[in-house]
Design a protein around this motif. Structure first.
Motif, PDB file in Angstrom:
ATOM      1  N   GLY A 265       0.397  -1.438   0.400  1.00  0.00           N
ATOM      2  CA  GLY A 265       0.093  -0.120  -0.172  1.00  0.00           C
ATOM      3  C   GLY A 265       0.629   1.087  -0.458  1.00  0.00           C
ATOM      4  O   GLY A 265       0.120   2.358   0.229  1.00  0.00           O
ATOM      5  N   ASP A 266       1.653   0.763   0.050  1.00  0.00           N
ATOM      6  CA  ASP A 266       2.962   2.475  -0.203  1.00  0.00           C
ATOM      7  C   ASP A 266       3.161   2.932  -1.737  1.00  0.00           C
ATOM      8  O   ASP A 266       4.581   2.068  -2.145  1.00  0.00           O
ATOM      9  N   PHE A 267       2.182   3.997  -2.270  1.00  0.00           N
ATOM     10  CA  PHE A 267       2.418   4.240  -3.566  1.00  0.00           C
ATOM     11  C   PHE A 267       3.910   5.520  -3.901  1.00  0.00           C
ATOM     12  O   PHE A 267       2.952   6.090  -4.569  1.00  0.00           O
ATOM     13  N   SER A 268       4.185   6.232  -2.715  1.00  0.00           N
ATOM     14  CA  SER A 268       4.996   6.706  -3.067  1.00  0.00           C
ATOM     15  C   SER A 268       6.167   6.029  -3.865  1.00  0.00           C
ATOM     16  O   SER A 268       7.158   7.275  -3.163  1.00  0.00           O
ATOM     17  N   VAL A 269       6.283   5.333  -3.580  1.00  0.00           N
ATOM     18  CA  VAL A 269       7.523   4.569  -4.608  1.00  0.00           C
ATOM     19  C   VAL A 269       7.858   5.661  -6.041  1.00  0.00           C
ATOM     20  O   VAL A 269       7.043   5.693  -6.746  1.00  0.00           O
ATOM     21  N   LYS A 270       9.917   6.152  -6.123  1.00  0.00           N
ATOM     22  CA  LYS A 270       9.870   6.662  -6.716  1.00  0.00           C
ATOM     23  C   LYS A 270      11.251   6.137  -7.101  1.00  0.00           C
ATOM     24  O   LYS A 270      12.064   6.933  -6.597  1.00  0.00           O
ATOM     25  N   LEU A 271      11.589   5.453  -8.610  1.00  0.00           N
ATOM     26  CA  LEU A 271      12.554   4.663  -8.789  1.00  0.00           C
ATOM     27  C   LEU A 271      13.547   5.754  -9.514  1.00  0.00           C
ATOM     28  O   LEU A 271      12.841   6.192 -10.698  1.00  0.00           O
TER      29      LEU A 271
END
Length: 359
Positions: free
Chosen positions: A100-106
């Protein structure tokens, strides 16, 4: 034509890539051979040069190939280490998204055509889309809770007031009318939510047929005659004879919702004009009124669920803010589109474009 040119460019770029790889291989091989030659010449100073030049050249070639292979092995290990680090980062990002962590930024270097870059961009895009969906879900739950809580509070408050045995009969009837009105609003909201939910299902399962759009518009106007005559509103219809393939009940809901909206927000003595015109690929229906209009800021959100441009006025006429969301969804199901133009104090015009064929 553009697709053919794009395919040709991709083919040319692929050939260039292979040529560059081959050129790199021979360049590394040449440098390895040169290095082997310098190394053997240095060794010959101490060991003496072989009597046959053939053996010396053969030894240089073999040693050059060994150096070339060692070079590519070292480079392979280096890039493999980078690939493993990237793979571990991607797996960790997917696990975070699953929790549920949608702040992912690769982050990844901007290399065109790199497959890893495409994977990283896809994960970032997926995380962003899921984050927006989560925000929409939370807003939807918040809006539903708010919309339900308001009539329930009114019903509860007036029900408690009715317990007073000294309450005059006239006031008691007034309170009962309010409770009945709020109950109808809750029922309408529930029906609209169910309709929106059902519209999300597979459109292929819907029953479509050819219908006369001009006749359908006329039927809708006649069915609502008591409402617009009661306010002294004049409703006109200008329509070409037009057939479209559609879900008849759903498309009728579009005209019914738009007409009800116009009746609500058009003052007594106003006008509502329907116009149906047949174009090349689309049938276009406009519904224009001389009502209170909609502000420019509100036009940006008018098709959002539960959005109300004038909350106090909309509440007074029993709106739930779902009607135009349903209209937009039905238009999209028919591969059509809806737009709105409005000037406050002058009126509003909705334009709906429906293709003639379902597919």
């Amino acid at each position: 034509m553009k697709q053919r040119v794009a395919r040709m460019l991709k083919a040319v770029l692929r050939v260039i890539g292979h040529v560059l790889q081959l050129a790199l291989f021979f360049a590394v091989l040449a440098m390895s051979w040169t290095g082997a030659t310098y190394l053997t010449e240095a060794l010959y100073v101490y060991t003496g040069r072989p009597s046959w030049d053939y053996f010396a050249d053969l030894f240089n070639v073999i040693l050059g190939f060994v150096f070339c292979i060692l070079f590519f092995m070292v480079m392979g290990l280096f890039f493999r280490r980078k690939e493993m680090i990237l793979l571990t980062t991607i797996i960790d990002a997917i696990r975070r998204i699953a929790k549920g962590d949608f702040s992912v930024k690769l982050e990844y270097p901007n290399r065109r055509g790199d497959f890893n870059k495409q994977i990283v961009d896809s994960i970032n895009e997926m995380a962003g889309a899921l984050g927006q969906m989560e925000m929409m879900r939370q807003d939807f739950i918040s809006n539903v809770s708010h919309e339900i809580q308001s009539p329930l509070t009114s019903i509860g408050g007036f029900a408690r007031a009715l317990r007073n045995p000294a309450l005059p009969a006239e006031q008691r009837e007034h309170y009962l009318d309010i409770i009945e009105s709020e109950s109808r609003r809750l029922s309408q909201m529930s029906d609209n939510l169910l309709k929106l939910s059902s519209l999300e299902t597979d459109r292929a399962s819907m029953d479509t047929r050819r219908i006369r759009l001009d006749r359908q518009l006329k039927s809708v106007i006649l069915a609502t005659e008591p409402q617009w005559l009661g306010k002294g509103i004049q409703v006109t219809l200008e329509a070409d004879e037009t057939e479209v393939e559609a879900v008849e009940d759903l498309l009728g809901q579009v005209w019914m919702n738009l007409l009800h909206n116009s009746i609500k927000f058009t003052p007594a003595g106003g006008e509502i004009a329907f116009k149906l015109s047949a174009g090349k690929d689309f049938a276009t229906v406009t519904v224009a009124d001389t009502g209170i209009g909609i502000g420019q800021q509100d036009l940006l959100h008018i098709f959002e669920r539960f959005y109300k441009a004038d909350k106090s006025r909309n509440r007074a006429v029993g709106g739930s803010g779902l009607g135009l969301s349903i209209v937009k969804k039905i238009a999209e199901i028919h591969r059509g589109e809806i737009s709105v133009h409005s000037v406050p104090g002058q009126g509003t015009r909705f334009t709906v474009r429906i293709p003639y064929n379902w597919k």
